[in-house]
Design a protein around this motif. Structure first.
Motif, PDB file in Angstrom:
ATOM      1  N   CYS A 108      18.072  83.664 -19.225  1.00 39.81           N
ATOM      2  CA  CYS A 108      18.860  82.431 -19.291  1.00 39.81           C
ATOM      3  C   CYS A 108      19.601  82.207 -17.967  1.00 39.81           C
ATOM      4  CB  CYS A 108      19.840  82.513 -20.456  1.00 39.81           C
ATOM      5  SG  CYS A 108      20.813  81.018 -20.686  1.00 39.81           S
ATOM      6  N   ALA A 109      20.220  83.237 -17.433  1.00 37.40           N
ATOM      7  CA  ALA A 109      20.965  83.120 -16.180  1.00 37.40           C
ATOM      8  C   ALA A 109      20.033  82.785 -15.014  1.00 37.40           C
ATOM      9  CB  ALA A 109      21.741  84.402 -15.897  1.00 37.40           C
ATOM     10  N   VAL A 110      18.863  83.412 -14.970  1.00 33.87           N
ATOM     11  CA  VAL A 110      17.906  83.128 -13.892  1.00 33.87           C
ATOM     12  C   VAL A 110      17.439  81.671 -13.961  1.00 33.87           C
ATOM     13  CG1 VAL A 110      15.562  83.643 -13.064  1.00 33.87           C
ATOM     14  CG2 VAL A 110      17.148  85.515 -13.550  1.00 33.87           C
ATOM     15  N   VAL A 111      17.103  81.209 -15.150  1.00 36.43           N
ATOM     16  CA  VAL A 111      16.668  79.815 -15.314  1.00 36.43           C
ATOM     17  C   VAL A 111      17.809  78.862 -14.934  1.00 36.43           C
ATOM     18  CG1 VAL A 111      15.963  78.061 -17.015  1.00 36.43           C
ATOM     19  CG2 VAL A 111      14.895  80.337 -17.029  1.00 36.43           C
ATOM     20  N   ALA A 112      19.018  79.174 -15.364  1.00 34.47           N
ATOM     21  CA  ALA A 112      20.167  78.313 -15.055  1.00 34.47           C
ATOM     22  C   ALA A 112      20.415  78.235 -13.554  1.00 34.47           C
ATOM     23  CB  ALA A 112      21.415  78.825 -15.782  1.00 34.47           C
ATOM     24  N   PHE A 113      20.373  79.376 -12.873  1.00 34.82           N
ATOM     25  CA  PHE A 113      20.573  79.359 -11.419  1.00 34.82           C
ATOM     26  C   PHE A 113      19.418  78.658 -10.707  1.00 34.82           C
ATOM     27  CE2 PHE A 113      23.883  82.728 -11.870  1.00 34.82           C
ATOM     28  CZ  PHE A 113      24.870  82.102 -11.117  1.00 34.82           C
ATOM     29  N   ALA A 114      18.210  78.759 -11.249  1.00 32.98           N
ATOM     30  CA  ALA A 114      17.059  78.064 -10.652  1.00 32.98           C
ATOM     31  C   ALA A 114      17.235  76.549 -10.737  1.00 32.98           C
ATOM     32  CB  ALA A 114      15.766  78.491 -11.348  1.00 32.98           C
ATOM     33  N   ILE A 115      17.959  76.078 -11.727  1.00 35.76           N
ATOM     34  CA  ILE A 115      18.265  74.652 -11.852  1.00 35.76           C
ATOM     35  C   ILE A 115      19.482  74.299 -10.989  1.00 35.76           C
ATOM     36  CG2 ILE A 115      19.034  72.833 -13.444  1.00 35.76           C
ATOM     37  CD1 ILE A 115      17.645  74.543 -15.703  1.00 35.76           C
ATOM     38  N   GLU A 116      20.495  75.132 -11.065  1.00 37.45           N
ATOM     39  CA  GLU A 116      21.790  74.825 -10.428  1.00 37.45           C
ATOM     40  C   GLU A 116      21.765  74.904  -8.911  1.00 37.45           C
ATOM     41  OE1 GLU A 116      25.478  75.977  -8.440  1.00 37.45           O
ATOM     42  OE2 GLU A 116      23.870  77.387  -8.932  1.00 37.45           O
ATOM     43  N   ARG A 117      21.163  75.934  -8.328  1.00 31.10           N
ATOM     44  CA  ARG A 117      21.241  76.119  -6.871  1.00 31.10           C
ATOM     45  C   ARG A 117      20.664  74.949  -6.082  1.00 31.10           C
ATOM     46  NH1 ARG A 117      25.181  79.024  -4.660  1.00 31.10           N
ATOM     47  NH2 ARG A 117      26.116  78.045  -6.447  1.00 31.10           N
ATOM     48  N   PRO A 118      19.460  74.449  -6.400  1.00 29.36           N
ATOM     49  CA  PRO A 118      18.964  73.294  -5.641  1.00 29.36           C
ATOM     50  C   PRO A 118      19.853  72.047  -5.813  1.00 29.36           C
ATOM     51  CG  PRO A 118      17.172  74.330  -6.851  1.00 29.36           C
ATOM     52  CD  PRO A 118      18.445  74.972  -7.315  1.00 29.36           C
ATOM     53  N   LEU A 119      20.332  71.828  -7.033  1.00 32.66           N
ATOM     54  CA  LEU A 119      21.216  70.695  -7.289  1.00 32.66           C
ATOM     55  C   LEU A 119      22.503  70.834  -6.487  1.00 32.66           C
ATOM     56  CD1 LEU A 119      21.983  68.113  -8.846  1.00 32.66           C
ATOM     57  CD2 LEU A 119      22.782  69.600 -10.718  1.00 32.66           C
ATOM     58  N   TYR A 120      23.096  72.014  -6.534  1.00 31.41           N
ATOM     59  CA  TYR A 120      24.324  72.298  -5.777  1.00 31.41           C
ATOM     60  C   TYR A 120      24.119  72.052  -4.285  1.00 31.41           C
ATOM     61  CZ  TYR A 120      27.142  75.455  -2.929  1.00 31.41           C
ATOM     62  OH  TYR A 120      27.898  75.988  -1.936  1.00 31.41           O
ATOM     63  N   LEU A 121      23.044  72.596  -3.723  1.00 35.40           N
ATOM     64  CA  LEU A 121      22.793  72.446  -2.282  1.00 35.40           C
ATOM     65  C   LEU A 121      22.544  70.997  -1.902  1.00 35.40           C
ATOM     66  CD1 LEU A 121      20.614  75.621  -1.688  1.00 35.40           C
ATOM     67  CD2 LEU A 121      22.932  75.203  -0.813  1.00 35.40           C
ATOM     68  N   TYR A 122      21.817  70.289  -2.744  1.00 36.98           N
ATOM     69  CA  TYR A 122      21.575  68.869  -2.478  1.00 36.98           C
ATOM     70  C   TYR A 122      22.900  68.109  -2.454  1.00 36.98           C
ATOM     71  CZ  TYR A 122      20.357  63.997  -3.117  1.00 36.98           C
ATOM     72  OH  TYR A 122      20.292  62.643  -2.976  1.00 36.98           O
ATOM     73  N   LEU A 123      23.708  68.285  -3.490  1.00 39.66           N
ATOM     74  CA  LEU A 123      24.984  67.566  -3.576  1.00 39.66           C
ATOM     75  C   LEU A 123      25.934  67.968  -2.451  1.00 39.66           C
ATOM     76  CD1 LEU A 123      25.590  67.594  -7.426  1.00 39.66           C
ATOM     77  CD2 LEU A 123      24.996  65.619  -5.999  1.00 39.66           C
ATOM     78  N   LYS A 124      26.008  69.250  -2.162  1.00 37.97           N
ATOM     79  CA  LYS A 124      26.915  69.742  -1.116  1.00 37.97           C
ATOM     80  C   LYS A 124      26.621  69.050   0.218  1.00 37.97           C
ATOM     81  CE  LYS A 124      29.457  73.623  -0.465  1.00 37.97           C
ATOM     82  NZ  LYS A 124      30.648  73.967  -1.193  1.00 37.97           N
ATOM     83  N   ASN A 125      25.343  68.980   0.565  1.00 42.36           N
ATOM     84  CA  ASN A 125      24.962  68.382   1.850  1.00 42.36           C
ATOM     85  C   ASN A 125      24.923  66.858   1.805  1.00 42.36           C
ATOM     86  OD1 ASN A 125      24.604  70.762   3.525  1.00 42.36           O
ATOM     87  ND2 ASN A 125      23.026  71.283   2.063  1.00 42.36           N
ATOM     88  N   ARG A 126      24.680  66.296   0.657  1.00 44.23           N
ATOM     89  CA  ARG A 126      24.642  64.832   0.518  1.00 44.23           C
ATOM     90  C   ARG A 126      26.057  64.245   0.538  1.00 44.23           C
ATOM     91  NH1 ARG A 126      22.250  60.183   1.314  1.00 44.23           N
ATOM     92  NH2 ARG A 126      22.322  58.776  -0.443  1.00 44.23           N
ATOM     93  N   ILE A 127      26.957  64.860  -0.216  1.00 43.45           N
ATOM     94  CA  ILE A 127      28.345  64.371  -0.266  1.00 43.45           C
ATOM     95  C   ILE A 127      29.058  64.696   1.040  1.00 43.45           C
ATOM     96  CG2 ILE A 127      30.574  64.603  -1.440  1.00 43.45           C
ATOM     97  CD1 ILE A 127      28.905  65.215  -4.033  1.00 43.45           C
ATOM     98  N   ALA A 128      28.847  65.894   1.559  1.00 42.65           N
ATOM     99  CA  ALA A 128      29.379  66.333   2.859  1.00 42.65           C
ATOM    100  C   ALA A 128      30.890  66.135   2.998  1.00 42.65           C
ATOM    101  CB  ALA A 128      28.628  65.648   4.002  1.00 42.65           C
ATOM    102  N   ARG A 129      31.622  66.492   1.957  1.00 47.48           N
ATOM    103  CA  ARG A 129      33.089  66.388   2.013  1.00 47.48           C
ATOM    104  C   ARG A 129      33.648  67.569   2.807  1.00 47.48           C
ATOM    105  NH1 ARG A 129      37.379  66.294  -3.077  1.00 47.48           N
ATOM    106  NH2 ARG A 129      39.010  65.202  -1.937  1.00 47.48           N
ATOM    107  N   VAL A 130      34.445  67.259   3.798  1.00 44.65           N
ATOM    108  CA  VAL A 130      35.028  68.289   4.651  1.00 44.65           C
ATOM    109  C   VAL A 130      36.071  69.076   3.852  1.00 44.65           C
ATOM    110  CG1 VAL A 130      36.317  68.714   6.785  1.00 44.65           C
ATOM    111  CG2 VAL A 130      34.603  66.893   6.699  1.00 44.65           C
ATOM    112  N   ARG A 131      36.085  70.372   4.059  1.00 44.52           N
ATOM    113  CA  ARG A 131      37.024  71.238   3.345  1.00 44.52           C
ATOM    114  C   ARG A 131      38.469  70.907   3.732  1.00 44.52           C
ATOM    115  NH1 ARG A 131      34.811  75.563   0.739  1.00 44.52           N
ATOM    116  NH2 ARG A 131      32.614  75.957   1.175  1.00 44.52           N
TER     117      ARG A 131
END
Length: 173
Positions: free
Chosen positions: A62-85
């Motif tokens: 379950c954790a492997v499947v969840a991370f396989a879904i979450e990591r690409p989504l997270y990386l896409y959003l992180k770089n797309r939104i590009a909010r400065v810390r």
């Protein structure tokens, strides 16, 4: 409306960001933040799969499947939104060096809530401590100065949502 949300988010950040806190509080916040780095997830997943029979194996899958879904989504959003810390644009010094330059969504919050949600599904008796831990990881990211509150809220929503999706997928296997 957007400006008001940003102002509120910034005000909440400054209410929670504590650079001059007690040493024990700083140590706890840094430890909570570090517990969400990811290494713990791998070790516990492997140990669960090896030593906890079918429940541990179901959890690990379950954790492997969840991370396989979450990591690409997270990386896409992180770089797309590009909010400065906040530590890079508000003239504040973070208590640690972040691993990348963008803040939204919080990967630590996403990972902690994903993992906690998967664990709660398979070990419901641990629900309260897991929710407290995931909340602590999320809060720590603001307190140490590397995320705004909305970053960790979005991260928690993404992590929990991906875990729930994985729980449904794995349950169908």
């Amino acid at each position: 409306m957007k400006t008001q949300i940003i102002k509120l988010d910034t005000a909440l950040y400054f209410a929670l960001y504590k650079p001059e806190c007690k040493p024990w509080f700083k140590m706890v916040m840094l430890a909570l933040s570090k517990s969400g780095n990811g290494g713990l997830y791998v070790v516990l997943g492997i140990l669960s799969a090896l030593f906890m029979d079918s429940v541990g194996q179901q959890f690990a899958l379950c954790a492997v499947v969840a991370f396989a879904i979450e990591r690409p989504l997270y990386l896409y959003l992180k770089n797309r939104i590009a909010r400065v810390r906040p530590c890079d644009c508000l003239a504040v010094k973070a208590m640690l060096t972040p691993s990348d330059k963008f803040s939204m969504p919080s990967g630590h919050s996403a990972g902690a809530w994903l993992y906690a949600t998967c664990l709660m599904e398979h070990f419901p008796a641990l629900a309260l401590p897991l929710m407290l831990w995931a909340s602590g990881v999320s809060l720590s990211r603001i307190v140490v100065g590397v995320h705004y509150p909305i970053d960790v809220i979005l991260g928690a929503m993404i992590g929990s949502g991906c875990a729930l999706l994985a729980i449904g997928v794995v349950g169908e296997l």
